[in-house]
Design an enzyme around this catalytic site. Structure first.
Site, PDB file in Angstrom:
ATOM      1  N   LYS A 172      26.351  93.065  17.141  1.00 54.31           N
ATOM      2  CA  LYS A 172      26.751  93.509  15.801  1.00 54.31           C
ATOM      3  C   LYS A 172      25.615  94.374  15.284  1.00 54.31           C
ATOM      4  CE  LYS A 172      25.960  92.432  11.735  1.00 54.31           C
ATOM      5  NZ  LYS A 172      25.796  93.808  11.176  1.00 54.31           N
ATOM      6  N   GLU A 247      13.196  88.301  15.449  1.00 55.83           N
ATOM      7  CA  GLU A 247      12.174  89.300  15.107  1.00 55.83           C
ATOM      8  C   GLU A 247      12.312  89.553  13.615  1.00 55.83           C
ATOM      9  OE1 GLU A 247      10.027  90.111  17.120  1.00 55.83           O
ATOM     10  OE2 GLU A 247      10.861  89.987  19.121  1.00 55.83           O
ATOM     11  N   CYS A 281       8.923  96.967  10.446  1.00 53.57           N
ATOM     12  CA  CYS A 281       8.357  95.635  10.244  1.00 53.57           C
ATOM     13  C   CYS A 281       6.870  95.578  10.613  1.00 53.57           C
ATOM     14  CB  CYS A 281       9.155  94.596  11.023  1.00 53.57           C
ATOM     15  SG  CYS A 281       9.475  95.108  12.703  1.00 53.57           S
ATOM     16  N   GLU A 378       7.054  91.626   1.550  1.00 54.52           N
ATOM     17  CA  GLU A 378       7.056  92.786   2.445  1.00 54.52           C
ATOM     18  C   GLU A 378       7.666  93.987   1.705  1.00 54.52           C
ATOM     19  OE1 GLU A 378       9.756  92.457   5.755  1.00 54.52           O
ATOM     20  OE2 GLU A 378       8.568  93.870   6.942  1.00 54.52           O
TER      21      GLU A 378
HETATM   22  P1  NAD Z   1      18.997  91.902   4.475  1.00 52.67           P
HETATM   23  O1  NAD Z   1      18.142  90.731   4.692  1.00 52.67           O
HETATM   24  O2  NAD Z   1      20.219  91.748   3.631  1.00 52.67           O
HETATM   25  O3  NAD Z   1      19.525  92.488   5.872  1.00 52.67           O
HETATM   26  C1  NAD Z   1      18.688  92.736   6.971  1.00 52.67           C
HETATM   27  C2  NAD Z   1      19.591  92.942   8.183  1.00 52.67           C
HETATM   28  O4  NAD Z   1      20.269  91.725   8.482  1.00 52.67           O
HETATM   29  C3  NAD Z   1      20.713  93.955   7.954  1.00 52.67           C
HETATM   30  O5  NAD Z   1      20.903  94.720   9.115  1.00 52.67           O
HETATM   31  C4  NAD Z   1      21.953  93.115   7.665  1.00 52.67           C
HETATM   32  O6  NAD Z   1      23.139  93.743   8.089  1.00 52.67           O
HETATM   33  C5  NAD Z   1      21.690  91.882   8.472  1.00 52.67           C
HETATM   34  N1  NAD Z   1      22.269  90.693   7.895  1.00 52.67           N
HETATM   35  C6  NAD Z   1      22.245  90.330   6.600  1.00 52.67           C
HETATM   36  N2  NAD Z   1      22.856  89.148   6.429  1.00 52.67           N
HETATM   37  C7  NAD Z   1      23.272  88.745   7.646  1.00 52.67           C
HETATM   38  C8  NAD Z   1      23.960  87.593   8.131  1.00 52.67           C
HETATM   39  N3  NAD Z   1      24.312  86.578   7.332  1.00 52.67           N
HETATM   40  N4  NAD Z   1      24.230  87.530   9.456  1.00 52.67           N
HETATM   41  C9  NAD Z   1      23.859  88.508  10.296  1.00 52.67           C
HETATM   42  N5  NAD Z   1      23.199  89.616   9.899  1.00 52.67           N
HETATM   43  C10 NAD Z   1      22.906  89.737   8.589  1.00 52.67           C
HETATM   44  O7  NAD Z   1      18.088  93.016   3.852  1.00 52.67           O
HETATM   45  P2  NAD Z   1      18.232  94.573   3.720  1.00 52.67           P
HETATM   46  O8  NAD Z   1      18.258  94.926   2.267  1.00 52.67           O
HETATM   47  O9  NAD Z   1      19.278  95.173   4.585  1.00 52.67           O
HETATM   48  O10 NAD Z   1      16.839  94.951   4.332  1.00 52.67           O
HETATM   49  C11 NAD Z   1      15.678  94.647   3.638  1.00 52.67           C
HETATM   50  C12 NAD Z   1      14.850  93.588   4.274  1.00 52.67           C
HETATM   51  O11 NAD Z   1      15.242  93.340   5.610  1.00 52.67           O
HETATM   52  C13 NAD Z   1      13.421  94.067   4.339  1.00 52.67           C
HETATM   53  O12 NAD Z   1      12.700  93.515   3.287  1.00 52.67           O
HETATM   54  C14 NAD Z   1      12.917  93.640   5.662  1.00 52.67           C
HETATM   55  O13 NAD Z   1      12.147  92.473   5.559  1.00 52.67           O
HETATM   56  C15 NAD Z   1      14.118  93.259   6.460  1.00 52.67           C
HETATM   57  N6  NAD Z   1      14.320  94.130   7.615  1.00 52.67           N
HETATM   58  C16 NAD Z   1      13.539  93.884   8.685  1.00 52.67           C
HETATM   59  C17 NAD Z   1      13.680  94.664   9.799  1.00 52.67           C
HETATM   60  C18 NAD Z   1      12.814  94.440  10.986  1.00 52.67           C
HETATM   61  O14 NAD Z   1      12.694  95.317  11.809  1.00 52.67           O
HETATM   62  N7  NAD Z   1      12.242  93.238  11.156  1.00 52.67           N
HETATM   63  C19 NAD Z   1      14.605  95.697   9.815  1.00 52.67           C
HETATM   64  C20 NAD Z   1      15.409  95.919   8.688  1.00 52.67           C
HETATM   65  C21 NAD Z   1      15.261  95.096   7.591  1.00 52.67           C
END
Ligand code: NAD
Length: 476
Positions: A172, A247, A281, A378
């Site tokens: 996904k 991750e 990240c 973060e």
């Molecule tokens: P978010 O936590 O809502 O989503 C992060 C990712 O997780 C998105 O791709 C989203 O589609 C997915 N996701 C969310 N809820 C999910 C669920 N219940 N099941 C499966 N997947 C789910 O946050 P956001 O606003 O999209 O991104 C911001 C935060 O996400 C940042 O503060 C950062 O910490 C984190 N992030 C981390 C990475 C990384 O490389 N570690 C990458 C993108 C975002």
């Protein structure tokens, strides 16, 4: 500049869904496409397809698997400009950075494909007449979830690891940046991957993860994203006794010692902060600079930060694109406002650019109190904090003070300081005099709230396997 038609990819076939959601170009805020939303029926089809795919793929020799993966990587290299164009449209990053992302994704495929042929077991010395054999077998069907910050290289890490180990996968990918993963599926399909080995779905993230993770045939959950969601998925996986590969977030400290050229370190750091608009990240975030070089470091960092050209990723002069969405803009505004209120100096940037699109400049905050939110949340954006420290011990203590432990960096020419830091910094990845946290051949992952398991390197592939101990007596 064409944006592709988006489809689900299930059992080797492309599929439109009955409903979809818009994909937005963050540079213009214009709708550029529609991503299909998978139904429960689609997920059931993907589960059945991945089961069939696994039954076929696990019996392929590692060499044959590698051939298909190499071919897919070659196709992606051939299509790099087309793929990069889609990535810049949906994510906003400069076209050159999108091209480099495609190359990096291909490197994950190529390295894992080669390493998949070297997943060795052991024969344990034993009494005559009996053999103890330890063998790594593919773990089975993987449910994987990738985020929006690297539309191609994020899903590539998981797909490459799973396929190289002999697993099938339901990926996904991000609904906000779906084209990268779709191009991987296309390349694998064209390279001759058997149907069902790699299935691609989009939809409502929580609905998909909550449906897939409990399914009996799913044997591993792999997720990249925020710590909050990672913990939620880990809890769900634990209920069904599924191993996870997580991750998660980071808040990377950078320790600048007073034995290096502060200007060179600052210029390199500010440029790195701008990479992917800080939405990485491993992005360097908390700079702890020894007092003797502090002023010089800050001045050079600010000058470089102000010089970063922010704009549409297709402009040849652009060095940093927009943030990926409005959520990141709001997060930057909250963190900067809070730090300012608590007495931090805003030395560069700090405000959204007054133009359409989610543009926010490289922002430098200095002398930020530990009580400010940005010191523990973060930023996941182009925001750097620079604070002075009086000793290496203080720097190490502050670097380790947060629950995160993904990437950490230091600048020093002293072997003993480098050793002291390497021994004591709590992070899965520690880089000295370079701001590269990992490459395809090195294991990447975190400690503490940054998650567990590794991607990349020989250690990365082990996650996608289970160890089987075979005891074989020659007599009966
Ligand atoms: P978010 O936590 O809502 O989503 C992060 C990712 O997780 C998105 O791709 C989203 O589609 C997915 N996701 C969310 N809820 C999910 C669920 N219940 N099941 C499966 N997947 C789910 O946050 P956001 O606003 O999209 O991104 C911001 C935060 O996400 C940042 O503060 C950062 O910490 C984190 N992030 C981390 C990475 C990384 O490389 N570690 C990458 C993108 C975002």
């Amino acid at each position: 500049m064409e944006y592709p038609d988006l489809h689900l990819h299930i059992g080797g076939a492309w599929k439109k869904a009955t409903s979809s959601q818009p994909v937005v170009n963050p540079s213009s805020e214009a709708v550029i496409g529609h991503v299909p939303v998978a139904t429960q029926r689609d997920l059931d089809d993907a589960l059945a397809a991945a089961q069939d795919g696994f039954n076929v793929w696990r019996r392929f020799s590692p060499r044959k698997r590698a051939e298909i993966m190499f071919k897919a990587a070659a196709l992606m290299r051939e299509r790099a400009d087309e793929i990069a164009c889609a990535i810049t449209l949906e994510h906003g990053k400069p076209f050159r950075q999108a091209q480099l992302e495609v190359v990096r994704g291909c490197e994950f495929f190529e390295w894992d494909a080669a390493e998949g042929q070297r997943i060795y077991g052991r024969v344990i010395p034993s009494e005559p007449g009996i053999k103890y054999i330890v063998q790594h077998q593919p773990v089975g069907m993987v449910a994987a979830f990738s985020p929006w910050n690297f539309p191609l290289s994020q899903p590539a890490r998981k797909i490459a690891g799973a396929l190289a180990a002999g697993c099938s996968i339901i990926m996904k990918a991000s609904e906000e940046t779906p084209a990268g993963a779709m191009h991987i599926a296309r390349a694998l399909h064209d390279a001759g991957l058997p149907p069902g080995v790699m299935n691609l779905v989009f939809g409502v993230p929580s609905e998909i993860s909550e449906y897939l993770i409990p399914q009996t045939p799913i044997r591993l959950v792999a997720f990249t994203g925020s710590t909050a969601i990672g913990k939620r998925l880990t809890r769900l996986a634990a209920e069904y006794m599924k191993p996870v590969l997580m991750e998660l977030g980071g808040h990377a400290p950078v320790i600048v010692c007073d034995d290096v050229d502060p200007v060179a370190a600052a210029v390199m750091s500010a440029a790195r902060k701008a990479r992917n608009a800080g939405q990485v990240c491993t992005s360097p975030t908390r700079f702890y600079v020894q007092e003797r070089v502090y002023e010089a470091f800050v001045a050079a960092f600010v000058e470089k930060a102000r010089s970063v050209v922010v704009g549409d990723g297709f402009e040849s002069t652009t060095q940093m694109g927009p943030l990926a969405n409005d959520r990141r803009i709001k997060a930057m505004e909250i963190l900067v406002g809070d730090a300012e209120e608590q007495g931090a100096r805003v030395l560069a940037g700090g405000r959204r650019l007054d133009r359409p699109g989610y543009f926010f400049p490289v922002t430098v905050l200095a002398e930020v109190p530990d009580s400010a939110r940005v010191m523990r949340e973060e930023p996941f954006g182009p925001l750097a904090v620079i604070n002075p420290v009086s000793s290496l011990d203080e720097a190490i203590r502050k670097a380790n003070a947060l629950p995160f432990g993904l990437a950490a960096y230091a600048f020093t020419h002293s072997a003993s300081r480098a050793n002291e830091l390497a021994e004591n910094i709590e992070a899965g990845n520690f880089s000295i005099n370079t701001l590269e946290a990992s490459v395809a051949e090195t294991p990447f992952g975190g400690v503490k709230d940054s998650g567990y398991g590794r991607e990349g390197g020989a250690e990365g592939l082990v996650n996608y396997t289970v160890v089987k101990n075979i005891s074989h007596s020659m007599t009966i």
